[in-house]
Design an enzyme around this catalytic site. Structure first.
Site, PDB file in Angstrom:
ATOM      1  CG  ASP A 163      -2.182   0.697   1.094  1.00 48.66           C
ATOM      2  OD1 ASP A 163      -2.211   1.691   0.355  1.00 48.66           O
ATOM      3  OD2 ASP A 163      -3.168   0.268   1.712  1.00 48.66           O
ATOM      4  CG  ASP A 192      -4.532   5.799   0.804  1.00 46.85           C
ATOM      5  OD1 ASP A 192      -5.511   5.102   1.116  1.00 46.85           O
ATOM      6  OD2 ASP A 192      -4.308   6.926   1.294  1.00 46.85           O
ATOM      7  CD  GLU A 201      -9.014   4.530  -1.088  1.00 50.37           C
ATOM      8  OE1 GLU A 201      -9.859   4.359  -0.188  1.00 50.37           O
ATOM      9  OE2 GLU A 201      -7.918   5.101  -0.893  1.00 50.37           O
ATOM     10  CG  HIS A 243      -8.290  -0.516   5.246  1.00 48.57           C
ATOM     11  ND1 HIS A 243      -8.315  -0.693   3.889  1.00 48.57           N
ATOM     12  CD2 HIS A 243      -7.758   0.705   5.445  1.00 48.57           C
ATOM     13  CE1 HIS A 243      -7.819   0.372   3.294  1.00 48.57           C
ATOM     14  NE2 HIS A 243      -7.470   1.240   4.215  1.00 48.57           N
ATOM     15  CG  ASP A 244     -10.673   2.950   4.465  1.00 48.24           C
ATOM     16  OD1 ASP A 244     -10.176   3.131   5.590  1.00 48.24           O
ATOM     17  OD2 ASP A 244     -10.094   3.257   3.407  1.00 48.24           O
TER      18      ASP A 244
END
Length: 547
Positions: A108, A210, A278, A341-342
């Protein structure tokens, strides 16, 4: 350690197309040293389990040096491992072990912003004329001393923070402690490309990028216009967040961002590495995904938030999403995910029964695009209920109780039932382990033929067994009541897929022609003697065209 052969990325540069990627949130996967925090050697320990799922790659959320105000998404050293996760040698062990098991490793990269203790920012904020003075987004105040414009932070409040030393504001799209880098500065771009080179030379196979559409800002710092109430949605920010009140024309989605992505792709290309970006945008996510993945010189994959949605997708919704993809991203490549994870885990978010979970898993493995699954998803873990006093996430603390933050999807992975921490740690876990999760842990599910984990293995293997499902073309999705159907094709192979997305039986006329039902191991239906597909609740029908 003996190394099993792995297909060379440079010989198979399309390895990512249709791949199944398993996301690891390292703090919560496996603790190897008893401090209650997952680490890289813990990942090494569990890689054989991940290999048993049949996935193509892992994506590891940030493990870089960080003050951890946003749990690694605030980087203070891009080229080192935070001691809580281990060392660079431990990361090398992850690479070696994963590759020996035939698993590629994606990491990431958080390029849009750094921590405020990163040496670049420490230097930048000292004066207006040092070597890194313009490495971040600085601006003078308005004549009345207020912020340069109306841009808002996703984490609440203004996206601008006053700095007394420079007597200027700096931009932060997230926490105050996460200042945004100035991508209009070529030196910044080159420094970040060097970060990519560092990890590629260390053996990584690709990146998850990200907030890929946040890299560049409008140089004129124009105000964002208001967004009409009827156009607002909570796709990327909770409904209580005023961030949803603006149309984000100028604080992100800058056209020049494509130029940087092309440079990054050029760095990746010699390694055969791939990236998944993302795209955080509530109105134009799919359109941006198309722009960022179109052709062979930008990113390979992106994911938007349409299937990370709050409401459970209906047959019509799925068809509408895929139709929109065909319209704005036909030449691009999507990467679909239900959980990460969000967001609240999708079993809870959509109120899924075990049968519904199986159907959604099977459907995801049949849709055109690549796939990300999130640790614990294969166990059917629901969202954990984390008490306010146990919260760690600053996002949840800010908007509690209307929005409880992201800790509920970040609690530790559960491996054993008869262990208060689920086999995650010998110490006190950094977030409490949900008692509801223990009965769904890996150990009892492995012993239970009906365990969801076995369905995930079967669905992933089924996808891999059929090139048409991995990388083939797709017809437009058709909707008949609660049933969505389409075909996938590659070469001389055509596969018909139909899914009853409801808890009531539904009928559908069988497709014309000679078809051989496949996917019986996934609970698939057969054509009845009357020539009709009688699909039970949450039942698929998958068939191969006879040639």
């Amino acid at each position: 350690m003996s190394k099993a052969p792995i297909v060379s990325n440079t010989q198979d540069k399309d390895w990512w197309r249709g791949a199944v990627i398993y996301q690891i949130y390292p703090r919560s996967y496996q603790d190897s040293n008893g401090d209650g925090i997952g680490d890289l050697l813990g990942i090494v320990q569990r890689l054989p389990y991940i290999a048993s799922l049949g996935v193509d790659a892992i994506w590891i959320s940030p493990f870089f040096t960080s003050p951890m105000k946003d749990f690694g998404y605030d980087v203070s050293d891009y080229c080192d491992v935070d001691p809580m996760f281990g060392s660079l040698a431990d990361f090398d062990a992850v690479i070696e072990t994963a590759h020996s098991l035939g698993i590629r490793v994606m990491i990431d990269l958080v390029l849009s912003h750094t921590s405020d203790v990163h040496p670049w920012f420490v230097e930048s904020r000292q004066s207006r004329d040092n070597d890194k003075a313009d490495w971040y987004v600085w601006s003078d105040p308005k004549p009345d001393g207020t912020a340069p414009n109306n841009w808002l932070s996703i984490f609440g409040g203004s996206a601008w923070q006053w700095d007394a030393r420079r007597e200027q504001y700096y931009l932060h799209n997230f926490l105050v402690s996460q200042p945004d880098l100035n991508f209009h500065n070529p030196k910044v771009q080159e420094a970040l490309l060097d970060v990519g080179r560092f990890w590629l030379n260390r053996g990584v196979d690709g990146f998850r990028l990200d907030t890929i559409n946040f890299y560049m800002h409008d140089e004129q710092l124009r105000d964002n216009p208001p967004l009409p109430k009827e156009m607002r949605n909570a796709t990327i920010a909770p409904s209580v967040n005023p961030y949803n009140h603006q149309e984000h024309l100028y604080d992100k989605n800058h056209p020049k961002n494509l130029d940087f992505l092309r440079k990054l792709r050029a760095v990746m290309e010699p390694f055969g590495a791939a990236a998944v970006g993302e795209v955080g945008d509530a109105q134009r996510g799919l359109e941006i995904m198309g722009q960022y993945t179109r052709g062979n010189d930008v990113m390979q994959m992106c994911y938007a938030f349409e299937l990370l949605s709050g409401a459970r997708p209906s047959a019509q919704y799925v068809a509408d999403v895929m139709s929109k993809v065909d319209e704005v991203a036909a030449d691009g490549w999507a990467c679909w995910a239900y959980s990460n994870h969000d967001v609240v885990r999708h079993v809870t978010r959509w109120g899924l029964t075990p049968a519904a979970s199986r159907l959604f898993t099977t459907m995801m493995m049949c849709l055109r695009g690549s796939v990300c699954i999130y640790q614990g998803e294969e166990l059917g873990l629901p969202e954990a209920d984390v008490a306010f006093e146990d919260l760690q996430d600053p996002y949840g603390i800010e908007f509690w109780p209307e929005f409880k933050g992201r800790d509920g999807c970040r609690t530790p992975m559960v491996w054993e039932q008869d262990n208060s921490s689920g086999g995650f740690t010998n110490g006190k876990p950094w977030l409490p382990v949900s008692s509801e999760h223990l009965g769904l842990s890996v150990e009892p599910q492995e012993k239970d033929p009906a365990g969801l984990i076995h369905h995930y293995r079967k669905a992933i293997a089924f996808r891999h067994a059929h090139e048409a499902l991995k990388s083939g073309a797709s017809t437009p999705l058709e909707v008949n009541g609660d049933i969505v159907s389409f075909t996938r094709s590659a070469g001389d192979t055509t596969i018909y897929c139909a899914f009853n997305m409801s808890d009531t039986p539904s009928d559908l006329a069988a497709p014309s022609g000679e078809w051989l039902p496949i996917g019986g191991e996934l609970g698939g239906a057969h054509v009845a003697p009357d020539g009709v597909l009688h699909l039970g609740p949450w039942q698929p029908y998958i068939a191969l065209k006879r040639t």
